[in-house]
Design an enzyme around this catalytic site. Structure first.
Site, mmCIF file in Angstrom:
data_model
loop_
_atom_site.group_PDB
_atom_site.id
_atom_site.type_symbol
_atom_site.label_atom_id
_atom_site.label_comp_id
_atom_site.label_asym_id
_atom_site.label_seq_id
_atom_site.Cartn_x
_atom_site.Cartn_y
_atom_site.Cartn_z
ATOM 1 N N LYS A 158 0.817 -1.213 0.000
ATOM 2 C CA LYS A 158 0.000 0.000 0.000
ATOM 3 C C LYS A 158 0.856 1.270 0.000
ATOM 4 O O LYS A 158 2.047 1.226 0.296
ATOM 5 C CB LYS A 158 -0.942 -0.003 1.220
ATOM 6 C CG LYS A 158 -1.919 -1.185 1.221
ATOM 7 C CD LYS A 158 -2.863 -1.141 0.033
ATOM 8 C CE LYS A 158 -4.007 -2.141 0.116
ATOM 9 N NZ LYS A 158 -3.665 -3.489 -0.383
HETATM 10 C C1 LIG Z 1 -9.567 -2.647 -1.631
HETATM 11 C C2 LIG Z 1 -9.072 -3.370 -0.424
HETATM 12 N N1 LIG Z 1 -9.884 -3.524 0.637
HETATM 13 C C3 LIG Z 1 -9.479 -4.158 1.753
HETATM 14 C C4 LIG Z 1 -8.202 -4.653 1.864
HETATM 15 C C5 LIG Z 1 -7.831 -5.404 3.100
HETATM 16 O O1 LIG Z 1 -6.796 -4.834 3.776
HETATM 17 P P1 LIG Z 1 -5.819 -5.742 4.708
HETATM 18 O O2 LIG Z 1 -5.007 -6.590 3.803
HETATM 19 O O3 LIG Z 1 -5.001 -4.724 5.427
HETATM 20 O O4 LIG Z 1 -6.690 -6.518 5.616
HETATM 21 C C6 LIG Z 1 -7.312 -4.502 0.782
HETATM 22 C C7 LIG Z 1 -5.922 -4.949 0.773
HETATM 23 O O5 LIG Z 1 -5.290 -5.753 1.161
HETATM 24 C C8 LIG Z 1 -7.757 -3.857 -0.386
HETATM 25 O O6 LIG Z 1 -6.941 -3.709 -1.443
#
Ligand SMILES: Cc1ncc(COP(=O)(O)O)c(C=O)c1O
Length: 387
Positions: free
Chosen positions: A184
């Site tokens: 990210k």
């Molecule tokens: C659009 C989107 N929503 C939610 C997430 C979930 O985040 P995390 O991996 O930090 O749980 C991600 C990425 O991993 C994402 O790209």
């Protein structure tokens, strides 16, 4: 095979190393004063009242749903062209998702018109995803939400530092949820943040992220409290001090890194528009606001063989990816919501390829990716119709 140019790379240097080391030397690793500082600086940078750091973006979304009281019997409208966590977070609460279409080939974000089509008497909320860090049509979506008395959650996992009409993405809805996963724009490995202007949501999230307890270990250790009550069925969705320290450093670098991402995206666009690369289409060319340029998606022409394209790019040393296989076509979701068809989403999802994009990508590497893309698409074998 080692990629010459990976899809994504972390913008880390000695500053992050030093920040992590300092936390370790202070011997307090669980959520405490560094996290509080990260939260207050994140809130300040977004221009929002509350920021609550959590274990990851998925948990931020889950907590947003819980704090809004979403549960069994409710429906939440979400796009299908996103990471599966966006929909999973809703299902964890016992509610059901209703998938909505994206706008089209120019804009992969959720269609306000199709949101309206999917509203039923059970609809409680809309989750929007700012795909690639490009803003959804928030004024229209907020108007629909107001009219139907729905909550709005922004999945801003791609949108650190992005804004629309001078208002940070993540601050338009009732709650905004960020991910700090390694790829990210602001990365801590795992980690996430929920932001909101609503005191009631902030209070619920504060309690629910830590077992429903009224005080933290940190408060008790520092004599701010001697005991605690448990007032809700919470969970352990806490971040830790090392990640918060990394997040603080990354937050300080965000504007510079996003500016570099923008320059790379512009170089890609300039290199691809006007070439005869067999009619590649580029979404978000007229994006509103200030995007975060999290990823650089392209749309291959109809009839192109995407796997052959990706293989040929790999042979040129360039890693590519797909954002996203649409959620409703995964086995679990097909079984749960059979016979659902989203033709606009499916068409885009079948043709999308993501090119490398990260702040450390040099101009000569961007040019290498451009030539590989153009050369690959100039081969007729990329097109099924030409055998
Ligand atoms: C659009 C989107 N929503 C939610 C997430 C979930 O985040 P995390 O991996 O930090 O749980 C991600 C990425 O991993 C994402 O790209």
């Amino acid at each position: 095979m080692e990629m010459r140019i990976p899809l994504s790379d972390m913008a880390y240097d000695a500053e992050e190393e030093q920040a992590a080391l300092e936390v370790i030397q202070r011997r307090w690793l669980t959520m405490g004063s560094v996290t509080q500082k990260f939260e207050s600086e994140f809130a300040r940078s977004a221009g929002v009242k509350h920021a609550l750091a959590v274990s990851n973006g998925t948990h931020a979304l889950h907590l947003a749903c819980l704090a809004l009281g979403i549960g069994p019997g409710d429906e939440v409208i979400v796009p299908a062209l996103t990471f599966v966590a966006t929909a999973n977070a809703v299902l964890y609460t016992g509610a059901e998702v209703r998938f909505a279409e994206i706008i089209g080939e120019d804009d992969f974000n959720i269609s306000p018109e199709d949101i309206e089509n999917r509203i039923t008497p059970h609809t409680r909320a809309i989750v929007v995803v700012h795909y690639g860090g490009y803003a959804c049509r928030m004024p229209e979506i907020l108007e629909i939400a107001r009219h139907h008395e729905l909550a709005v959650i922004e999945d801003a996992a791609h949108a650190h530092g992005a804004s629309l009409e001078d208002r940070a993405l993540g601050t338009w809805g009732d709650a905004g949820c960020f991910s700090f996963f390694s790829n990210k724009n602001l990365a801590t490995g795992e980690g996430g943040m929920l932001i909101t202007d609503r005191d009631d949501i902030a209070e619920k999230v504060r309690v629910l992220r830590s077992h429903g307890m009224t005080t933290l270990t940190w408060d008790r250790h520092h004599g701010h409290a001697y005991t605690y009550d448990v007032v809700a069925l919470g969970n352990n969705y806490r971040i830790d001090e090392i990640r918060s320290a990394l997040g603080l450093v990354q937050l300080g670098k965000l504007a510079g890194n996003n500016a570099r991402r923008k320059a790379i995206a512009e170089r890609y666009r300039k290199g691809l528009i006007g070439t005869d690369a067999h009619r590649i289409e580029l979404p978000f060319c007229n994006a509103a606001g200030i995007p975060a340029h999290h990823i650089f998606p392209i749309l291959l022409p109809e009839g192109a063989d995407r796997i052959k394209f990706m293989e040929s790019m790999r042979n040129a040393g360039v890693q590519t990816s797909i954002h996203y296989p649409p959620i409703h076509q995964f086995t679990y979701y097909r079984q749960r919501y059979p016979d659902l068809s989203l033709p606009v989403t499916e068409n885009v999802a079948a043709r999308e390829v993501t090119l490398p994009l990260y702040p450390g990508l040099r101009d000569d590497e961007v040019d290498w990716v451009l030539s590989a893309t153009i050369e690959t698409l100039s081969f007729d074998r990329m097109f099924a119709s030409s055998g």
